[in-house]
Write an enzyme that holds these catalytic residues in place. Structure first.
Site: not given
Length: 371
Positions: A75, A96
């Site tokens: 992540k 992201h």
């Protein structure tokens, strides 16, 4: 190259950047691996399994970030981790960035080389490092949505598959890509009433060929989307614009016209979400209710099935990790234009056009940095 793997610290994130088998591959190529103690506990991989594979065990993440030339994660780094990055250090993970200006700013300020799994392409324009997690998230969206539909969780009290004499639940999947395809597969398997919306003629033909009479495949217009969403028991948001923020396809006004107790699962939440009412949630507190509709917006859904997810992810990322370690980041990106698409931030520059445009940074061409 010295490669570091810290333990993931996002809420209920049990995946790990490298499996013991991946460590053995990197060590076999002549590289050193430093892994934080207990980093693999979430997938059942002990420190001794990593030691047997050739890794050294670090006492904490500080040691990993301080010593590693390349940090491999799953992540995006949280603020406390971003503060440990240094100039020239390689970060290889999901990022992201488009909906996350704070992370982008910190990565730019760090001077690190940040390669994002989700924008690495293949020679057909696909997203091979995003695909395995999209497959997992698509399948989980139906499991999670079905649970949220239970009355005890705030839902309608509808069983997706129905029973003899009672109609099945209506599932609407917005987007027929990898996430949408896998969500539809699961919903069809439960014998739900499934509709898939997409705008790509190629995708529509592929979906129609695969599902036949098992699911309805419809071209998405404003009118068809509105009609299908209003009648749905469960809506899965599965849209993706690579590297950019997800489009808000379902307005708050449309959410308000859904059935009270209906459920929306926003798989696009990592990129900002495709429902106007979405906000990121965690596995600790996965749902909230807006306008009477249950929202499931967990930003790291695959973390709940960490073993499956980690091995699926490593199958895709390991060849690129080996290439970066063998050639250095400039050599690896020059050798592989598809991997070069993964470079989002480097040496204080934003190198991915969609991120630069979304967050108002100057866009720097990758070629200008790698020569």
């Amino acid at each position: 190259m010295l490669i570091g793997v810290p333990k993931e610290i996002k809420n209920h994130e049990y995946r790990v950047g490298l499996t013991p088998e991946s460590v053995a591959e990197l060590v076999g190529h002549g590289h050193d691996v430093l892994i934080e103690t207990q980093a693999g506990a979430g997938i059942g991989a002990s420190d001794s399994a990593y030691s047997d594979a050739g890794a050294r065990i670090a006492e904490d993440s500080d040691e990993v970030f301080e010593r590693a030339e390349m940090v491999i994660k799953v992540k995006e780094p949280l603020a406390v981790e971003r503060a440990k990055l240094r100039e020239g250090q390689i970060l290889f993970t999901y990022l992201h960035l488009a909906p996350d200006p704070e992370q982008t700013r910190d990565l730019v300020d760090s001077g690190a080389i940040c390669i994002a799994y989700e924008t690495v392409t293949d020679d057909r324009g696909g997203l091979p490092l995003l695909k395995p997690m999209s497959q997992v998230a698509g399948r989980m969206s139906i499991q999670s949505g079905a649970a949220a539909l239970e009355k005890s969780h705030g839902g309608l009290g509808v069983l997706l598959g129905g029973v003899p004499g009672v109609a099945p639940g209506k599932v609407v999947v917005i987007g027929g890509g990898v996430v949408g395809f896998n969500a539809a597969q699961m919903a069809v398997g439960l014998h739900a009433d499934v509709t898939i919306l997409d705008r790509s003629p190629v995708a529509l033909e592929r979906l129609e060929t695969h599902f036949g009479n098992s699911a309805k495949v419809i071209y998405s217009t404003g009118a068809t989307l509105e009609d299908e969403v209003k009648r749905a028991d469960l809506v899965v948001g599965a849209v993706l614009v690579p590297g950019a923020a997800a489009p808000k396809l379902v307005s708050r006004e449309l959410i308000a016209e859904m059935k009270p107790g209906a459920v929306v699962v926003d798989v696009a939440i990592d990129q900002g979400g495709c429902f106007a009412t979405s906000r990121p949630t965690t596995h600790d507190d996965p749902t909230f209710i807006v306008e009477g509709v249950v929202h499931y917006c967990v930003a790291n859904m695959p973390g709940a099935v960490a073993k499956t997810s980690t091995y699926a992810l490593n199958n895709a990322t390991l060849p690129h990790a080996i290439s970066i370690a063998n050639r250095g980041w400039k050599g690896a990106l020059a050798h592989d234009p598809c991997l070069a698409m993964g470079l989002n931030v480097a040496m204080g520059h934003v190198t991915y056009e969609a991120v630069a445009e979304q967050l108002s940074y100057p866009h720097t061409e990758v070629s200008s940095l790698i020569g």
